[in-house]
Write a protein that holds these residues in place. Structure first.
Motif, PDB file in Angstrom:
ATOM      1  N   HIS A   6       3.981  13.488  -3.181  1.00 33.17           N
ATOM      2  CA  HIS A   6       4.362  13.016  -1.845  1.00 33.17           C
ATOM      3  C   HIS A   6       4.041  11.529  -1.643  1.00 33.17           C
ATOM      4  N   LEU A   7       4.710  10.697  -2.410  1.00 32.40           N
ATOM      5  CA  LEU A   7       4.510   9.258  -2.302  1.00 32.40           C
ATOM      6  C   LEU A   7       5.147   8.728  -1.021  1.00 32.40           C
ATOM      7  N   VAL A   8       4.356   8.010  -0.214  1.00 34.10           N
ATOM      8  CA  VAL A   8       4.847   7.412   1.027  1.00 34.10           C
ATOM      9  C   VAL A   8       4.485   5.933   1.031  1.00 34.10           C
ATOM     10  N   PRO A   9       5.458   5.026   0.938  1.00 40.46           N
ATOM     11  CA  PRO A   9       5.164   3.588   1.026  1.00 40.46           C
ATOM     12  C   PRO A   9       4.738   3.225   2.452  1.00 40.46           C
ATOM     13  N   LEU A  10       3.723   2.408   2.579  1.00 41.15           N
ATOM     14  CA  LEU A  10       3.280   1.960   3.896  1.00 41.15           C
ATOM     15  C   LEU A  10       3.940   0.646   4.301  1.00 41.15           C
ATOM     16  N   PHE A  31      -6.172  15.807  -2.838  1.00 38.51           N
ATOM     17  CA  PHE A  31      -6.750  14.749  -2.018  1.00 38.51           C
ATOM     18  C   PHE A  31      -5.670  13.708  -1.713  1.00 38.51           C
ATOM     19  N   ARG A  32      -5.584  13.318  -0.461  1.00 40.99           N
ATOM     20  CA  ARG A  32      -4.660  12.259  -0.068  1.00 40.99           C
ATOM     21  C   ARG A  32      -5.375  10.925  -0.249  1.00 40.99           C
ATOM     22  N   MET A  33      -4.701   9.989  -0.902  1.00 38.72           N
ATOM     23  CA  MET A  33      -5.350   8.710  -1.179  1.00 38.72           C
ATOM     24  C   MET A  33      -4.388   7.557  -0.948  1.00 38.72           C
ATOM     25  N   VAL A  34      -4.944   6.383  -0.677  1.00 37.28           N
ATOM     26  CA  VAL A  34      -4.168   5.157  -0.571  1.00 37.28           C
ATOM     27  C   VAL A  34      -4.491   4.296  -1.778  1.00 37.28           C
ATOM     28  N   THR A  35      -3.467   3.695  -2.343  1.00 43.13           N
ATOM     29  CA  THR A  35      -3.652   2.795  -3.471  1.00 43.13           C
ATOM     30  C   THR A  35      -2.567   1.720  -3.404  1.00 43.13           C
ATOM     31  N   LEU A  36      -2.370   0.974  -4.487  1.00 46.10           N
ATOM     32  CA  LEU A  36      -1.411  -0.120  -4.513  1.00 46.10           C
ATOM     33  C   LEU A  36      -0.152   0.281  -5.267  1.00 46.10           C
ATOM     34  N   ASP A  37       0.992  -0.225  -4.806  1.00 41.84           N
ATOM     35  CA  ASP A  37       2.237   0.114  -5.491  1.00 41.84           C
ATOM     36  C   ASP A  37       2.251  -0.372  -6.931  1.00 41.84           C
ATOM     37  N   PHE A  38       1.483  -1.396  -7.243  1.00 42.75           N
ATOM     38  CA  PHE A  38       1.420  -1.897  -8.616  1.00 42.75           C
ATOM     39  C   PHE A  38       1.009  -0.809  -9.591  1.00 42.75           C
ATOM     40  N   VAL A  39      -0.023  -0.047  -9.254  1.00 44.47           N
ATOM     41  CA  VAL A  39      -0.493   0.985 -10.176  1.00 44.47           C
ATOM     42  C   VAL A  39       0.335   2.257 -10.082  1.00 44.47           C
ATOM     43  N   VAL A  40       1.025   2.458  -8.971  1.00 38.36           N
ATOM     44  CA  VAL A  40       1.795   3.691  -8.762  1.00 38.36           C
ATOM     45  C   VAL A  40       3.226   3.558  -9.273  1.00 38.36           C
ATOM     46  N   ALA A  41       3.938   2.554  -8.791  1.00 37.14           N
ATOM     47  CA  ALA A  41       5.362   2.453  -9.104  1.00 37.14           C
ATOM     48  C   ALA A  41       5.626   1.969 -10.516  1.00 37.14           C
ATOM     49  N   PHE A  42       4.760   1.122 -11.021  1.00 37.37           N
ATOM     50  CA  PHE A  42       5.028   0.505 -12.308  1.00 37.37           C
ATOM     51  C   PHE A  42       4.045   0.931 -13.398  1.00 37.37           C
ATOM     52  N   PRO A  85      -2.121   6.537 -14.913  1.00 35.37           N
ATOM     53  CA  PRO A  85      -1.189   7.661 -15.138  1.00 35.37           C
ATOM     54  C   PRO A  85      -0.462   8.146 -13.895  1.00 35.37           C
ATOM     55  N   PHE A  86      -0.480   7.396 -12.794  1.00 38.51           N
ATOM     56  CA  PHE A  86       0.178   7.866 -11.572  1.00 38.51           C
ATOM     57  C   PHE A  86       1.641   8.262 -11.773  1.00 38.51           C
ATOM     58  N   PRO A  87       2.450   7.490 -12.521  1.00 39.60           N
ATOM     59  CA  PRO A  87       3.847   7.911 -12.705  1.00 39.60           C
ATOM     60  C   PRO A  87       3.972   9.295 -13.341  1.00 39.60           C
ATOM     61  N   LEU A  88       3.027   9.664 -14.181  1.00 38.46           N
ATOM     62  CA  LEU A  88       3.055  11.004 -14.789  1.00 38.46           C
ATOM     63  C   LEU A  88       2.824  12.091 -13.744  1.00 38.46           C
ATOM     64  N   PHE A  89       1.956  11.794 -12.779  1.00 37.69           N
ATOM     65  CA  PHE A  89       1.669  12.782 -11.736  1.00 37.69           C
ATOM     66  C   PHE A  89       2.921  13.063 -10.908  1.00 37.69           C
ATOM     67  N   GLU A  90       3.692  12.022 -10.633  1.00 40.58           N
ATOM     68  CA  GLU A  90       4.916  12.217  -9.866  1.00 40.58           C
ATOM     69  C   GLU A  90       5.928  13.042 -10.653  1.00 40.58           C
ATOM     70  N   LEU A  91       6.012  12.804 -11.965  1.00 39.21           N
ATOM     71  CA  LEU A  91       6.922  13.584 -12.801  1.00 39.21           C
ATOM     72  C   LEU A  91       6.523  15.051 -12.843  1.00 39.21           C
ATOM     73  N   GLN A  92       5.234  15.307 -12.809  1.00 31.80           N
ATOM     74  CA  GLN A  92       4.742  16.684 -12.896  1.00 31.80           C
ATOM     75  C   GLN A  92       5.084  17.494 -11.651  1.00 31.80           C
ATOM     76  N   ASP A  93       4.982  16.870 -10.468  1.00 34.69           N
ATOM     77  CA  ASP A  93       5.269  17.580  -9.220  1.00 34.69           C
ATOM     78  C   ASP A  93       5.456  16.561  -8.104  1.00 34.69           C
ATOM     79  N   LEU A 119       0.844  -1.188   0.000  1.00 40.32           N
ATOM     80  CA  LEU A 119       0.000   0.000   0.000  1.00 40.32           C
ATOM     81  C   LEU A 119       0.884   1.245   0.000  1.00 40.32           C
ATOM     82  N   VAL A 120       0.439   2.266  -0.706  1.00 37.79           N
ATOM     83  CA  VAL A 120       1.176   3.524  -0.771  1.00 37.79           C
ATOM     84  C   VAL A 120       0.202   4.687  -0.649  1.00 37.79           C
ATOM     85  N   LEU A 121       0.709   5.781  -0.104  1.00 37.49           N
ATOM     86  CA  LEU A 121      -0.045   7.025  -0.030  1.00 37.49           C
ATOM     87  C   LEU A 121       0.469   7.986  -1.089  1.00 37.49           C
ATOM     88  N   VAL A 122      -0.447   8.648  -1.769  1.00 38.84           N
ATOM     89  CA  VAL A 122      -0.087   9.681  -2.731  1.00 38.84           C
ATOM     90  C   VAL A 122      -1.101  10.814  -2.621  1.00 38.84           C
TER      91      VAL A 122
END
Length: 287
Positions: free
Chosen positions: A231-235, A201-212, A218-226, A109-112
Motif C-alpha cells: 500500500h504505497l502512498v506518495p505524500l 507496520f505502517r512506515m514513512v520513508t523516502l521515495d529514493f529507497v522505495v521507488a528506485f 529491498p523495498f521494490p521486492l516487497f511491493e512485488l510480493q504483495d 516522502l512515501v508511506l508503505v
C-alpha cells in the motif's frame, strides 16, 4: 554498495532517479527566511551520519514521522538512509538555506506497509555495509524505533536478481517505541525475530529507497510480493520536484516541523549529539 551486495538497479529506475536529481536544484535563498532554532550543533557530517545515530538524523526522521501522521495516524515509524544528509547545521536560528544545504535532494516522502520479517530485512540491510573506514549511504536514521546491531556477525547478502541468499545476523535487538520511548512492540530479541512474522507496520520513508531501490534497499521486492498489503502512498501529490515549498518532500516537512516544534521564538532544540557509545536509537554492541 558493499562488495557482498551486487544487485543491480533496473535501467529504467536508474534513469528516473537521475531525472529526479537533475531537477532538485533550487535558486540561492537568503538566510533571512527562518524556520526554527537549535541550541546545539546538528551533526550531519559524512563520517558521523553514515556510521552512527546523530542528532540531525534523529531530527529529520522525527520530522518525517510527524508529517506522515497528519495523513495517516497509524504510521508508527520513520526510516531514512543517511546518504541524503549532506551538511551539518550550526547552533542558532535555522534558515531555508541551512535546510536546503543539509537536505539537497529534497526527496519525496512515501508511506508503505511492511511485515515484521520485512522490517527486519530492512534493518539488516541498513547495517550490512558497516565496517572500519566505510561510510555507506545506506546506514539508517530512524524515529519510532530502537535497535542494536553487531557488525562482527554475518551481513545480509542478495544475489544479482534480488534473491535473499543470507538473511544476516547483525540485528540483535529491535523494538518499536512511542514518543516517550515506551516499548510498543518487540521486533527482534537476542538476534531472533519475535512474534508473528506477518504482522504489519505502517512506515514513512523516502521515495529514493522505495521507488528506485536506492542504496539497494529491498523495498521494490516487497511491493512485488504483495502490492495491496504494501500500500504505497506518495505524500507529495504534485508532479516532480517543485522545490523547497513542495509539500510532501523532505525540505518542507523538516521546515514545518521545526516551525511547529522548535520555533525561533522558543528556546530551540537542545539534544546535543552524543558519542557513538552513548547513542540510544541505534547502538553498536559488537566487539
Amino acid at each position: 554498495m558493499p562488495p557482498s551486495k551486487k544487485r543491480l538497479v533496473p535501467l529504467a529506475g536508474a534513469l528516473a532517479a537521475l531525472a529526479l536529481f537533475a531537477g532538485c536544484d533550487t535558486p540561492e535563498t537568503p538566510d533571512g527566511t527562518l524556520f526554527g532554532k537549535t541550541q546545539v550543533f546538528l551533526n550531519g557530517s559524512r563520517a558521523s551520519v553514515r556510521t552512527e545515530e546523530t542528532n540531525l538524523g534523529d531530527l529529520t526522521a522525527d520530522a518525517y514521522l510527524w508529517f506522515a501522521r497528519k495523513t495517516d495516524p497509524s504510521t508508527v515509524l520513520s526510516f531514512r538512509n543517511s546518504g541524503g544528509i549532506r551538511e551539518s547545521i550550526d547552533t542558532g536560528e535555522i534558515s531555508q538555506a541551512d535546510i536546503e544545504k543539509s537536505l539537497p535532494f529534497n526527496n519525496a516522502l512515501v508511506l508503505v506497509t511492511v511485515t515484521a520479517a520485512q522490517l527486519e530485512q530492512v534493518l539488516e540491510h541498513g547495517v550490512a555495509a558497516v565496517a572500519p573506514e566505510v561510510t555507506a549511504g545506506q546506514f539508517p536514521q530512524v524515529s519510532g524505533l530502537r535497535f542494536e546491531y553487531d557488525a562482527s556477525k554475518p551481513a545480509q547478502v542478495f544475489d544479482l536478481d534480488g534473491n535473499l541468499l543470507t538473511e544476516g545476523e547483525r540485528i540483535r535487538q529491535a523494538v518499536l517505541v512511542d514518543g516517550s520511548g515506551n516499548v510498543l512492540d518487540t521486533l527482534v530479541s537476542n538476534g531472533a525475530l519475535v512474534g508473528d512474522p506477518h504482522r504489519t507496520f505502517r512506515m514513512v520513508t523516502l521515495d529514493f529507497v522505495v521507488a528506485f531501490g536506492g542504496d539497494y534497499y529491498p523495498f521494490p521486492l516487497f511491493e512485488l510480493q504483495d502490492a495491496a498489503r504494501y500500500h504505497l502512498v506518495p505524500l507529495d501529490t504534485t508532479p516532480d520536484n517543485q522545490g523547497f515549498n513542495d509539500a510532501g518532500r523532505e525540505q518542507k516537512a523538516f521546515a514545518d516541523y521545526l516551525a511547529a516544534t522548535w520555533p525561533t521564538s522558543g528556546p530551540g532544540y537542545a539534544e546535543a549529539d552524543t558519542p557513538k557509545e552513548a547513542d540510544t536509537r541505534i547502538k553498536s554492541v559488537g566487539p
